[in-house]
Design a protein around this motif. Structure first.
Motif, PDB file in Angstrom:
ATOM      1  N   GLY A   1       5.917  10.087  -0.269  1.00 16.19           N
ATOM      2  CA  GLY A   1       5.201   9.201   0.832  1.00 16.19           C
ATOM      3  C   GLY A   1       4.913   7.951   0.087  1.00 16.19           C
ATOM      4  O   GLY A   1       4.998   7.705  -1.097  1.00 16.19           O
ATOM      5  N   ILE A   2       4.527   6.881   1.083  1.00 11.33           N
ATOM      6  CA  ILE A   2       4.014   5.495   0.424  1.00 11.33           C
ATOM      7  C   ILE A   2       2.921   5.322   1.431  1.00 11.33           C
ATOM      8  O   ILE A   2       2.730   5.151   2.599  1.00 11.33           O
ATOM      9  CB  ILE A   2       5.385   4.542   0.635  1.00 11.33           C
ATOM     10  N   LEU A   3       2.003   4.799   0.637  1.00  8.61           N
ATOM     11  CA  LEU A   3       0.587   4.522   1.128  1.00  8.61           C
ATOM     12  C   LEU A   3       0.579   3.182   1.435  1.00  8.61           C
ATOM     13  O   LEU A   3       0.478   2.498   0.412  1.00  8.61           O
ATOM     14  CB  LEU A   3      -0.595   5.201   0.413  1.00  8.61           C
ATOM     15  N   ALA A   4       0.143   2.530   2.715  1.00 10.22           N
ATOM     16  CA  ALA A   4      -0.113   1.253   2.912  1.00 10.22           C
ATOM     17  C   ALA A   4      -0.833   0.829   3.900  1.00 10.22           C
ATOM     18  O   ALA A   4      -1.081   1.726   4.933  1.00 10.22           O
ATOM     19  CB  ALA A   4       1.200   0.426   2.937  1.00 10.22           C
ATOM     20  N   ASP A   5      -1.468  -0.294   3.948  1.00 10.24           N
ATOM     21  CA  ASP A   5      -2.303  -0.722   5.041  1.00 10.24           C
ATOM     22  C   ASP A   5      -2.169  -2.375   5.031  1.00 10.24           C
ATOM     23  O   ASP A   5      -2.826  -2.788   4.358  1.00 10.24           O
ATOM     24  CB  ASP A   5      -3.688  -0.302   5.176  1.00 10.24           C
ATOM     25  N   PRO A   6      -1.268  -2.845   6.099  1.00 15.96           N
ATOM     26  CA  PRO A   6      -0.555  -2.378   7.165  1.00 15.96           C
ATOM     27  C   PRO A   6       0.755  -1.819   6.592  1.00 15.96           C
ATOM     28  O   PRO A   6       1.000  -1.715   5.277  1.00 15.96           O
ATOM     29  CB  PRO A   6      -0.104  -3.616   7.882  1.00 15.96           C
ATOM     30  N   ILE A   7       1.601  -0.996   7.224  1.00 12.50           N
ATOM     31  CA  ILE A   7       2.609  -0.093   6.910  1.00 12.50           C
ATOM     32  C   ILE A   7       3.910  -0.610   7.215  1.00 12.50           C
ATOM     33  O   ILE A   7       4.973  -0.424   6.805  1.00 12.50           O
ATOM     34  CB  ILE A   7       2.408   1.378   7.440  1.00 12.50           C
ATOM     35  N   HIS A   8       3.991  -1.607   8.258  1.00 12.20           N
ATOM     36  CA  HIS A   8       5.159  -2.198   8.885  1.00 12.20           C
ATOM     37  C   HIS A   8       6.332  -2.768   8.316  1.00 12.20           C
ATOM     38  O   HIS A   8       7.338  -2.611   8.574  1.00 12.20           O
ATOM     39  CB  HIS A   8       5.045  -2.954  10.217  1.00 12.20           C
ATOM     40  N   HIS A   9       5.844  -3.263   7.092  1.00 12.01           N
ATOM     41  CA  HIS A   9       6.636  -4.077   6.275  1.00 12.01           C
ATOM     42  C   HIS A   9       7.080  -3.485   5.084  1.00 12.01           C
ATOM     43  O   HIS A   9       8.074  -4.157   4.442  1.00 12.01           O
ATOM     44  CB  HIS A   9       5.772  -5.166   5.674  1.00 12.01           C
TER      45      HIS A   9
ATOM     46  N   PHE B   1       3.832  10.089  -4.596  1.00 11.07           N
ATOM     47  CA  PHE B   1       3.834   8.873  -3.684  1.00 11.07           C
ATOM     48  C   PHE B   1       3.827   7.653  -4.159  1.00 11.07           C
ATOM     49  O   PHE B   1       3.457   7.435  -5.492  1.00 11.07           O
ATOM     50  CB  PHE B   1       2.769   9.044  -2.341  1.00 11.07           C
ATOM     51  N   ILE B   2       4.249   6.536  -3.489  1.00  8.08           N
ATOM     52  CA  ILE B   2       4.236   5.251  -3.833  1.00  8.08           C
ATOM     53  C   ILE B   2       2.983   4.577  -3.133  1.00  8.08           C
ATOM     54  O   ILE B   2       2.746   5.103  -2.148  1.00  8.08           O
ATOM     55  CB  ILE B   2       5.526   4.597  -3.384  1.00  8.08           C
ATOM     56  N   VAL B   3       2.345   3.608  -3.840  1.00 11.21           N
ATOM     57  CA  VAL B   3       1.029   3.051  -3.301  1.00 11.21           C
ATOM     58  C   VAL B   3       1.393   1.326  -3.432  1.00 11.21           C
ATOM     59  O   VAL B   3       1.857   0.757  -4.214  1.00 11.21           O
ATOM     60  CB  VAL B   3      -0.203   3.361  -4.495  1.00 11.21           C
ATOM     61  N   THR B   4       1.004   0.976  -2.096  1.00  5.83           N
ATOM     62  CA  THR B   4       1.219  -0.622  -2.103  1.00  5.83           C
ATOM     63  C   THR B   4       0.011  -1.222  -1.436  1.00  5.83           C
ATOM     64  O   THR B   4      -1.179  -0.556  -1.295  1.00  5.83           O
ATOM     65  CB  THR B   4       2.549  -0.956  -1.387  1.00  5.83           C
ATOM     66  N   VAL B   5       0.096  -2.421  -1.049  1.00  6.43           N
ATOM     67  CA  VAL B   5      -1.084  -3.307  -0.645  1.00  6.43           C
ATOM     68  C   VAL B   5      -1.807  -2.346   0.591  1.00  6.43           C
ATOM     69  O   VAL B   5      -0.946  -1.891   1.433  1.00  6.43           O
ATOM     70  CB  VAL B   5      -0.641  -4.578  -0.125  1.00  6.43           C
ATOM     71  N   PRO B   6      -3.327  -2.410   0.274  1.00  9.06           N
ATOM     72  CA  PRO B   6      -4.170  -2.866  -0.574  1.00  9.06           C
ATOM     73  C   PRO B   6      -4.646  -1.933  -1.603  1.00  9.06           C
ATOM     74  O   PRO B   6      -5.752  -1.975  -2.151  1.00  9.06           O
ATOM     75  CB  PRO B   6      -5.261  -3.465   0.555  1.00  9.06           C
ATOM     76  N   HIS B   7      -3.860  -0.769  -1.690  1.00  8.92           N
ATOM     77  CA  HIS B   7      -4.405   0.466  -2.318  1.00  8.92           C
ATOM     78  C   HIS B   7      -4.268   0.427  -3.983  1.00  8.92           C
ATOM     79  O   HIS B   7      -4.737   1.172  -4.620  1.00  8.92           O
ATOM     80  CB  HIS B   7      -3.894   1.619  -1.867  1.00  8.92           C
ATOM     81  N   LYS B   8      -3.514  -0.561  -4.769  1.00 14.85           N
ATOM     82  CA  LYS B   8      -3.099  -0.156  -6.093  1.00 14.85           C
ATOM     83  C   LYS B   8      -4.253  -0.122  -6.994  1.00 14.85           C
ATOM     84  O   LYS B   8      -4.027   0.484  -8.004  1.00 14.85           O
ATOM     85  CB  LYS B   8      -2.145  -1.287  -6.380  1.00 14.85           C
TER      86      LYS B   8
ATOM     87  N   LEU C   1       3.170   6.350   5.181  1.00 18.50           N
ATOM     88  CA  LEU C   1       2.077   6.886   5.393  1.00 18.50           C
ATOM     89  C   LEU C   1       0.896   5.858   5.575  1.00 18.50           C
ATOM     90  O   LEU C   1       0.367   5.271   4.635  1.00 18.50           O
ATOM     91  CB  LEU C   1       1.579   7.956   4.166  1.00 18.50           C
ATOM     92  N   HIS C   2       0.280   5.635   6.906  1.00 19.05           N
ATOM     93  CA  HIS C   2      -0.769   4.527   7.086  1.00 19.05           C
ATOM     94  C   HIS C   2      -2.079   5.017   6.770  1.00 19.05           C
ATOM     95  O   HIS C   2      -2.594   5.733   7.497  1.00 19.05           O
ATOM     96  CB  HIS C   2      -0.542   4.045   8.537  1.00 19.05           C
ATOM     97  N   ALA C   3      -2.572   4.468   5.821  1.00 20.48           N
ATOM     98  CA  ALA C   3      -3.817   4.802   5.293  1.00 20.48           C
ATOM     99  C   ALA C   3      -4.793   3.404   5.331  1.00 20.48           C
ATOM    100  O   ALA C   3      -4.354   2.916   4.536  1.00 20.48           O
ATOM    101  CB  ALA C   3      -3.819   5.654   4.161  1.00 20.48           C
ATOM    102  N   SER C   4      -5.955   3.530   5.635  1.00 17.18           N
ATOM    103  CA  SER C   4      -6.660   2.256   5.473  1.00 17.18           C
ATOM    104  C   SER C   4      -7.689   2.529   4.237  1.00 17.18           C
ATOM    105  O   SER C   4      -7.718   3.742   3.800  1.00 17.18           O
ATOM    106  CB  SER C   4      -7.713   2.439   6.805  1.00 17.18           C
ATOM    107  N   ALA C   5      -8.179   1.417   3.874  1.00 15.24           N
ATOM    108  CA  ALA C   5      -9.028   1.307   2.360  1.00 15.24           C
ATOM    109  C   ALA C   5     -10.081   2.589   2.436  1.00 15.24           C
ATOM    110  O   ALA C   5     -10.167   3.320   1.815  1.00 15.24           O
ATOM    111  CB  ALA C   5      -9.591   0.263   2.370  1.00 15.24           C
ATOM    112  N   ASP C   6     -10.890   2.640   3.690  1.00 13.62           N
ATOM    113  CA  ASP C   6     -11.889   3.514   4.000  1.00 13.62           C
ATOM    114  C   ASP C   6     -11.456   5.244   3.894  1.00 13.62           C
ATOM    115  O   ASP C   6     -12.101   5.708   3.507  1.00 13.62           O
ATOM    116  CB  ASP C   6     -12.638   3.289   5.375  1.00 13.62           C
ATOM    117  N   ASP C   7     -10.175   5.221   4.175  1.00  8.62           N
ATOM    118  CA  ASP C   7      -9.814   6.672   4.280  1.00  8.62           C
ATOM    119  C   ASP C   7      -8.919   6.913   2.852  1.00  8.62           C
ATOM    120  O   ASP C   7      -8.556   8.256   2.968  1.00  8.62           O
ATOM    121  CB  ASP C   7      -8.821   6.824   5.538  1.00  8.62           C
ATOM    122  N   LEU C   8      -8.565   6.147   2.070  1.00  7.01           N
ATOM    123  CA  LEU C   8      -7.652   6.378   1.000  1.00  7.01           C
ATOM    124  C   LEU C   8      -8.041   7.647   0.245  1.00  7.01           C
ATOM    125  O   LEU C   8      -7.129   8.493  -0.020  1.00  7.01           O
ATOM    126  CB  LEU C   8      -7.552   5.052   0.040  1.00  7.01           C
TER     127      LEU C   8
END
Length: 269
Positions: A16-24, A70-77, A47-54
């Protein structure tokens, strides 16, 4: 075995890839094509995950026995570092992770590949960082990785500009410890006087975002590089092109990371 979205079975390894937003995100397209090319039975999904739910999301992911990582991108790195059971020494020093492997026992092992990908993307397009002065906008996860990679690549001077000065100073301090001969400054929005100008913030991802630096100070002898992949031509790159600068979009950074990511999480046929 080669796989596609029409051939997913109970044997297929999930990523998976975790990001918020995810569209990009562009990583699924790249890694799914790579898996198909090498004949690996796996699939990468956004996988669309908010900072609060990470934390809750990561806790759930580690329980999935058919999850490879999984891969992690903005804003979770940066946040995800403390959610890993183990990270590489370089990722710990950088303070960020963007690729995580799930071991058979559920342990999560993290690595940071953004910096390696960014510098490789520059070199692929004939831009050699060694001996150049660099201006870096940002001090978050990707910016930290890029700062360390530029230092390792031999830049002559590095200026870090960030809205929160304390974060820039913290990054500068860690760089000084790892590269004691590197000249590091804390900068302003003015990028003038540098050979290479890098936007390592998320500004430009959303339409209407302010520019990450004062583009009116750019000059035609500078190279301006992005980490944002969508839009391909950000407002900063458009402004830089209008001023005659050489520009580098964000996509090469990802392209140069794909094989590194695949190897780290174990995508081998």
């Amino acid at each position: 075995m080669s796989t596609s979205s029409h051939q997913i079975t109970g044997h297929t390894r999930i990523f998976g890839i975790l990001a918020d937003p995810i569209h990009h995100v562009k990583t699924p397209q790249g890694l799914n094509a790579l898996m198909q090319r090498v004949g690996y039975d796996g699939v990468l999904v956004p996988l669309h995950a908010s900072a609060d739910d990470l934390a809750s999301v990561v806790a759930g992911l580690r329980l999935l026995r058919n999850l490879g990582g999984f891969i992690v991108t903005v804003p979770h790195k940066t946040t995800v570092v403390d959610l890993c059971d183990e990270v590489s020494e370089s990722a710990r020093l950088i303070g960020a992770v963007n690729t995580i492997r799930r071991a058979a026992d559920g342990r999560l092992v993290g690595e940071m590949l953004d910096g390696h990908g960014f510098v490789a993307g520059l070199r692929q397009n004939g831009i050699q960082p060694a001996g150049r002065s660099a201006y870096l906008a940002g001090a978050g996860g990707a910016a930290n990785a890029i700062a360390f990679a530029l230092a390792q690549a031999g830049v002559s001077r590095l200026t870090i500009a960030n809205r929160t000065r304390a974060k820039a100073e913290d990054l500068a301090s860690r760089l000084a410890g790892a590269f004691p001969t590197l000249h590091v400054d804390i900068g302003s929005p003015d990028p003038s006087g540098h050979d290479l100008v890098v936007n390592a913030t998320s500004l430009g991802l959303k339409e209407g975002d302010p520019l990450p630096l004062d583009a009116s100070r750019l000059t035609a002898d500078q190279t301006v590089a992005e980490i944002i992949m969508q839009p391909a031509t950000t407002a900063l790159l458009a402004a830089a092109q209008a001023r005659g600068c050489r520009t580098q979009p964000g996509q090469p950074m990802l392209d140069c990371q794909l094989e590194l990511m695949a190897k780290f999480v174990g995508m081998e046929p």
